[in-house]
Design a protein around this motif. Sequence first.
Motif, mmCIF file in Angstrom:
data_model
loop_
_atom_site.group_PDB
_atom_site.id
_atom_site.type_symbol
_atom_site.label_atom_id
_atom_site.label_comp_id
_atom_site.label_asym_id
_atom_site.label_seq_id
_atom_site.Cartn_x
_atom_site.Cartn_y
_atom_site.Cartn_z
ATOM 1 N N ASN A 77 0.828 -1.213 0.000
ATOM 2 C CA ASN A 77 0.000 0.000 0.000
ATOM 3 C C ASN A 77 0.857 1.256 0.000
ATOM 4 O O ASN A 77 0.570 2.203 -0.741
ATOM 5 C CB ASN A 77 -0.942 0.006 1.205
ATOM 6 C CG ASN A 77 -2.141 -0.875 1.006
ATOM 7 O OD1 ASN A 77 -2.686 -0.952 -0.087
ATOM 8 N ND2 ASN A 77 -2.560 -1.551 2.057
ATOM 9 N N GLU A 78 1.902 1.277 0.793
ATOM 10 C CA GLU A 78 2.773 2.451 0.859
ATOM 11 C C GLU A 78 3.493 2.665 -0.475
ATOM 12 O O GLU A 78 3.581 3.788 -0.974
ATOM 13 C CB GLU A 78 3.771 2.315 2.003
ATOM 14 C CG GLU A 78 4.724 3.482 2.142
ATOM 15 C CD GLU A 78 4.065 4.809 2.495
ATOM 16 O OE1 GLU A 78 4.772 5.833 2.480
ATOM 17 O OE2 GLU A 78 2.842 4.850 2.777
ATOM 18 N N ARG A 104 1.050 3.933 -3.055
ATOM 19 C CA ARG A 104 0.714 5.328 -2.748
ATOM 20 C C ARG A 104 1.824 6.259 -3.218
ATOM 21 O O ARG A 104 1.567 7.277 -3.880
ATOM 22 C CB ARG A 104 0.486 5.485 -1.244
ATOM 23 C CG ARG A 104 -0.027 6.857 -0.835
ATOM 24 C CD ARG A 104 -0.232 6.959 0.668
ATOM 25 N NE ARG A 104 1.012 7.029 1.388
ATOM 26 C CZ ARG A 104 1.735 8.148 1.529
ATOM 27 N NH1 ARG A 104 1.325 9.285 1.012
ATOM 28 N NH2 ARG A 104 2.872 8.150 2.180
ATOM 29 N N VAL A 157 -5.831 8.813 -3.194
ATOM 30 C CA VAL A 157 -4.778 7.829 -2.960
ATOM 31 C C VAL A 157 -4.694 7.464 -1.490
ATOM 32 O O VAL A 157 -4.452 6.316 -1.134
ATOM 33 C CB VAL A 157 -3.413 8.349 -3.480
ATOM 34 C CG1 VAL A 157 -2.299 7.409 -3.092
ATOM 35 C CG2 VAL A 157 -3.461 8.536 -4.971
ATOM 36 N N LEU A 158 -4.918 8.423 -0.608
ATOM 37 C CA LEU A 158 -4.809 8.176 0.821
ATOM 38 C C LEU A 158 -6.039 7.506 1.401
ATOM 39 O O LEU A 158 -5.999 6.964 2.488
ATOM 40 C CB LEU A 158 -4.534 9.472 1.574
ATOM 41 C CG LEU A 158 -3.169 10.107 1.304
ATOM 42 C CD1 LEU A 158 -3.093 11.475 1.947
ATOM 43 C CD2 LEU A 158 -2.057 9.219 1.798
#
Length: 162
Positions: A143-144, A147, A160-161
Amino acid sequence: ETVSLGVLSGPYALYIDTIESPEPIRADQSIGKKVPIHASAIGKAILASQEDDQVETVIREIPFIRLTERTITGTSQLLKELEITRLQGYATDDEESLKGLQCFATPVMNFRSEPVAGLSVAFPKYRYKDEEDRKKQFLSMLNEASRLLSIQLGANLERVLS
C-alpha cells in the motif's frame, strides 16, 4: 518475495517490471509475461479501480480460461471479487493463476486518479500459511509503495490516501 509492476493489455495483466525473490522457490513473473485478468491480482486491482463502464468493456474481452481449480470462471464471480477488492483496498490471487502461488496487489493511480498499473507481491503459499502478521506486513508495504508511485504520477492525494 517477488515484486512486480504490471499494466492491462487487453484481457491480460502484463508484467512490465519485476524484482525476483532471492528464494530458490519463487513466483515466475518475468517481464513480458501475461496472465488473464480474472486470474491475476494485478489485473483485478487495476480493474476494480476503473469506472463501471470501463469494467464492463474489459470483462466482455475476458476468455475466462480456467488455470487452476480456484480460477474465477465467469462474469458474476469476477464482479463479486472486484467488489471485495474495492472494499478491502487490495486484490488477491489465491492459487487462481498457479497452484501454490498467492499474490496481493494494489493499483497505481495517475494524475487523473485513473489506475494505470498495479503493484504486486507474490510468494509460495506454503511459506506463510499460518503467518497472518507477515501477510499484513506485505500489504502495508505494498500500500505504501503504490501510494508513493501514485503521488509521483501526480495522483490526487485525497483519493490515494483513502
